[in-house]
Design a protein around this motif. Structure first.
Motif, mmCIF file in Angstrom:
data_model
loop_
_atom_site.group_PDB
_atom_site.id
_atom_site.type_symbol
_atom_site.label_atom_id
_atom_site.label_comp_id
_atom_site.label_asym_id
_atom_site.label_seq_id
_atom_site.Cartn_x
_atom_site.Cartn_y
_atom_site.Cartn_z
ATOM 1 N N VAL A 173 0.851 -1.177 0.000
ATOM 2 C CA VAL A 173 0.000 0.000 0.000
ATOM 3 C C VAL A 173 0.893 1.235 0.000
ATOM 4 O O VAL A 173 1.790 1.371 0.840
ATOM 5 C CB VAL A 173 -0.928 0.008 1.229
ATOM 6 N N ALA A 174 0.679 2.115 -0.948
ATOM 7 C CA ALA A 174 1.463 3.347 -1.015
ATOM 8 C C ALA A 174 1.035 4.287 0.108
ATOM 9 O O ALA A 174 -0.160 4.524 0.308
ATOM 10 C CB ALA A 174 1.261 4.019 -2.374
ATOM 11 N N ILE A 175 1.995 4.777 0.851
ATOM 12 C CA ILE A 175 1.718 5.700 1.951
ATOM 13 C C ILE A 175 1.913 7.128 1.448
ATOM 14 O O ILE A 175 2.991 7.496 1.013
ATOM 15 C CB ILE A 175 2.649 5.423 3.149
ATOM 16 N N VAL A 188 -5.231 6.680 -2.141
ATOM 17 C CA VAL A 188 -4.043 7.447 -2.480
ATOM 18 C C VAL A 188 -4.469 8.467 -3.530
ATOM 19 O O VAL A 188 -4.967 8.110 -4.598
ATOM 20 C CB VAL A 188 -2.934 6.533 -3.037
ATOM 21 N N ASN A 189 -4.305 9.727 -3.206
ATOM 22 C CA ASN A 189 -4.706 10.807 -4.108
ATOM 23 C C ASN A 189 -3.515 11.127 -5.006
ATOM 24 O O ASN A 189 -2.576 11.799 -4.593
ATOM 25 C CB ASN A 189 -5.133 12.030 -3.293
ATOM 26 N N GLU A 291 5.708 10.224 2.046
ATOM 27 C CA GLU A 291 6.020 10.981 3.260
ATOM 28 C C GLU A 291 7.333 11.739 3.122
ATOM 29 O O GLU A 291 7.483 12.835 3.651
ATOM 30 C CB GLU A 291 6.074 10.020 4.452
ATOM 31 N N GLU A 292 8.297 11.125 2.412
ATOM 32 C CA GLU A 292 9.617 11.741 2.290
ATOM 33 C C GLU A 292 9.995 12.092 0.862
ATOM 34 O O GLU A 292 10.860 12.942 0.648
ATOM 35 C CB GLU A 292 10.680 10.800 2.874
ATOM 36 N N LYS A 293 9.355 11.455 -0.125
ATOM 37 C CA LYS A 293 9.670 11.742 -1.522
ATOM 38 C C LYS A 293 8.538 11.235 -2.403
ATOM 39 O O LYS A 293 7.746 10.379 -1.998
ATOM 40 C CB LYS A 293 10.990 11.084 -1.931
#
Length: 332
Positions: A173-175, A188-189, A291-293
């Motif tokens: 799952v993409a965060i 996920v938008n 979250e970071e990139k």
């Protein structure tokens, strides 16, 4: 293809019932004479390669000649694809498993292709995971994409079921970044970043709605545009039936005024990714803002033009064709 030949091809393929329904819709909106609308649609087909769908979608009946010349119509979009995309390489994008292999360095998450994985491989992949995303290889527009809770299934049964149903691409799952999660946390938008000749020519944010786990515009979601230079959302979102949202209806979070974090990184990611399959020079990239990139979800070798320049997102009633033309002249 000459304009006359293009128009003849369009006339042969069009649904006259739908065309006359469009004429009725435009008449109800504008009270213009139906015969005038009919010939205006024909005129737009000859001059701008626009069918009745484009005429209605972009409200070309509200545009003057100068404004109409700036619209990327279906015919113009198809010409750009024909010029910049060697479709013999399209399989590298359309085969989602192959896409993941080619662009793995930009994926930023684990994935597994079950047709090339044993049950033991699948069990090892599932270790420590609470949820997974499953994708069919043959569908688009978010169809068939599901989020599963791992503990609800026995690995062997799930493995066999996914193979039987051809949902053979499994991903983490993409965060997403909290800025976008705050707007709508149930999907996920994704950012749709369009590159032409290695230049970013359009940028959109697709947002989920109605508790859907996908954000696709054709699957109940909504869309707005992002300012290419600043990364700021300047216009409200709109869904497929025409509802307009300055705030999300489920979360009441503002959409207009949001600035996309790491915006330069987003654009640089897509421009760099262009080099992996350079034979496809016109691509719609689906990007998750992590979250970071940022990282890639997938790429589209036949970018649809329907979301680029909706009336609610236009400045001074102009379309995006000048931006595309500049990229074609000055691209890298």
């Amino acid at each position: 293809m000459g304009k006359a030949k293009y128009l003849l091809k369009r006339i042969r393929s069009m649904s006259f019932a739908n065309m006359f329904n469009t004429i009725d819709l435009v008449h109800d909106k504008t009270n213009k004479n139906k015969v005038f609308i009919f010939f205006d649609i024909i005129s737009c087909g000859i001059k701008y390669q626009a069918g009745y769908v484009d005429y209605n979608l972009y409200e070309m009946y509200k545009m003057n000649k100068k404004e109409r010349k700036t619209v990327i119509t279906r015919g113009i979009n198809n010409d750009i694809i024909k010029k910049y995309n060697d479709m013999s390489y399209a399989y590298k994008f359309e085969d989602k498993a192959l896409f993941n292999k080619l662009f793995d360095k930009y994926m930023n998450r684990e994935w597994i292709y079950l047709k090339e994985a044993s049950i033991d491989d699948f069990k090892n992949y599932l270790k420590g995971k609470k949820e997974i995303i499953i994708k069919p290889l043959s569908l688009s527009c978010g169809k068939g994409v599901e989020k599963l809770t791992v503990k609800d299934y026995k690995p062997e049964e799930l493995y066999n079921h996914l193979l039987e149903t051809d949902q053979t691409l499994v991903e983490d799952v993409a965060i997403q970044n909290k800025v976008l999660s705050n707007i709508y946390p149930y999907s996920v938008n994704t950012l749709r970043i369009v590159t032409l000749n290695k230049v970013v020519v359009a940028a959109l944010l697709r947002i989920g709605n109605d508790n859907n786990v996908v954000d696709n515009f054709n699957h109940g979601g909504m869309v707005t545009t992002i300012d290419i230079e600043t990364g700021e959302i300047l216009f409200p979102a709109i869904d497929k039936v025409g509802n307009v949202y300055e705030k999300h209806p489920q979360t009441n979070e503002s959409i207009v005024g949001v600035k996309i974090p790491m915006w330069e990184d987003v654009k640089n990611l897509c421009i760099e990714a262009c080099d992996i399959v350079p034979e496809l020079g016109y691509v719609g990239w689906d990007v998750c803002l992590g979250e970071e990139k940022p990282f890639l979800i997938e790429g589209n070798d036949f970018p649809g033009h329907d979301l680029y320049q909706l009336p609610v997102h236009r400045s001074d009633n102009y379309g995006l064709l000048p931006v595309f033309e500049k990229a074609m002249k000055e691209g890298k």
